[in-house]
Design an enzyme around this catalytic site. Sequence first.
Site, mmCIF file in Angstrom:
data_model
loop_
_atom_site.group_PDB
_atom_site.id
_atom_site.type_symbol
_atom_site.label_atom_id
_atom_site.label_comp_id
_atom_site.label_asym_id
_atom_site.label_seq_id
_atom_site.Cartn_x
_atom_site.Cartn_y
_atom_site.Cartn_z
ATOM 1 C CG ASP A 42 -9.804 1.902 -0.112
ATOM 2 O OD1 ASP A 42 -8.827 1.364 -1.264
ATOM 3 O OD2 ASP A 42 -9.206 1.627 0.569
ATOM 4 C CG ASP A 55 -2.174 0.582 0.732
ATOM 5 O OD1 ASP A 55 -2.383 1.606 -0.617
ATOM 6 O OD2 ASP A 55 -3.984 -0.577 1.121
ATOM 7 N N GLY A 101 -2.537 5.686 -7.995
ATOM 8 C CA GLY A 101 -2.299 6.926 -8.815
ATOM 9 C C GLY A 101 -2.517 8.409 -7.753
HETATM 10 C C1 GLA Z 1 -6.055 0.827 1.776
HETATM 11 C C2 GLA Z 1 -6.768 -0.338 0.411
HETATM 12 C C3 GLA Z 1 -7.418 -1.429 0.793
HETATM 13 C C4 GLA Z 1 -6.942 -1.939 2.530
HETATM 14 C C5 GLA Z 1 -6.815 -0.784 3.413
HETATM 15 C C6 GLA Z 1 -6.339 -1.063 5.053
HETATM 16 O O1 GLA Z 1 -6.976 1.621 1.943
HETATM 17 O O2 GLA Z 1 -6.491 0.735 -0.630
HETATM 18 O O3 GLA Z 1 -7.381 -1.927 0.289
HETATM 19 O O4 GLA Z 1 -5.756 -2.827 1.762
HETATM 20 O O5 GLA Z 1 -5.664 0.159 3.107
HETATM 21 O O6 GLA Z 1 -6.018 0.058 5.494
#
Ligand code: GLA
Length: 419
Positions: A238, A172, A216
């Site tokens: 998300d 991430d 992005g």
């Molecule tokens: C971000 C990611 C999600 C998830 C959360 C976990 O928002 O995009 O898919 O992994 O972190 O904290």
Amino acid sequence: MKALTNRLPARALTAFAVVAAAVTGVVAHESTADALANGLALTPPMGFNDWNAVGCGVSEAFIKQTADFIHGHVLSDGKTLQQSGYEYVNIDDCWAQPSRDSHGNLVPNPAKFPDGIAGTAAYVHSLGLKLGLYNDSGLKTCSSHGFPGSFQHEAQDALEFAQWGVDYLKDDNCNQAAGQGTRAATIQRYTAMSNGLAAARSKTGQAIVFSICQKGDNGINTEDWSPQVGNLWRTTGDVKPNWARLDSNIDKNIPLAKYAGPGAWNDPDMLEVGNAGLSATEAQTQFSMWAEMAAPLLIGTKLASATTQTLDVLGNTEVIAVDQDPLGVQGVQISDKGGLRVLAKRLSGGDVAVAFFNETGASAPISTSASAVGLGAASSYTLRDLWAHKTTNTTSSSWTVTVPSHGTVLLRIHPASAS
Ligand code: GLA
């Protein structure tokens, strides 16, 4: 920047696309991306990730229960999810202790993971499945609880993940150190982890699919550089179990088709099929469009309490075959008349999967033709409806289907002249 010099001779794929387009006349889709040459994820990854199901509430017990279900629960077609292609059981955020140990290693939370990640991986492997894990390329993960990130610990963490038996890593992009949000620094951070995984593989033999979750951020187009660094990359924010977000993720992912190919996939985020907030029609659209776009199929609902209807969507092997087609082409949009969209995905063997996607608020007819979807003239066409499981033969080379609001009709079209 070792990973950037370590490229596939990806023009083999491109050459095939050009020849195929010349033969069929249309859908001249060309992969422009040079994929990371780690030999992994030659079709889009399939499996499960806990985030959309339980958020920060992940535990070893839940992961094992999910693995048991994927391995042992027989669906109405007589197959388990594992037999239908689901392979990875992925742990998302919130698995770690808030601090590294005295050697600087990440430590699994012992209350949540009494057997550690290694013990959980061993169990998942004993079922013939694979284990995925989550980390962050910054100082801390995205959760507000503040778990440690891998910044400047990339090689060490990669080795630890490999030694635990991790098969898939989602990396991430939250909580960057000062100055780390630029394009150059972002590519460098992800390249450090990519190289760390390659080094750990040389040392341990453990191969790890690399899932880039940069999304992005900071206006940096992930698709420009991610294919050379990872196996898949998040192209959107998300996903949520509501129509507006689902539709927006589809919208953002469609134009990126040329970046996808074997070992390198656009990732519009995980499945919400089975979660409250999406109608049955919308859930079916997510599954159809993810397959049409050759997206990863990562289940995001609690399987133990999933309905038969949800499991029948997730277990639709005819739709899965579109996603997993070995040609590895992402479907291309060929028309959009006010939200009545048609996408065509070339498949190995000469068939084309055509998605008739109705983004609008009312049921409507959607039409296309053999030439529009890239098929040459044929004496007849076999249309296989992948949700109704019905086959129709027709001599007509143009087709119209009625599609409900927010729905998708998915046809696999076989021209009589093809093998
Ligand atoms: C971000 C990611 C999600 C998830 C959360 C976990 O928002 O995009 O898919 O992994 O972190 O904290």
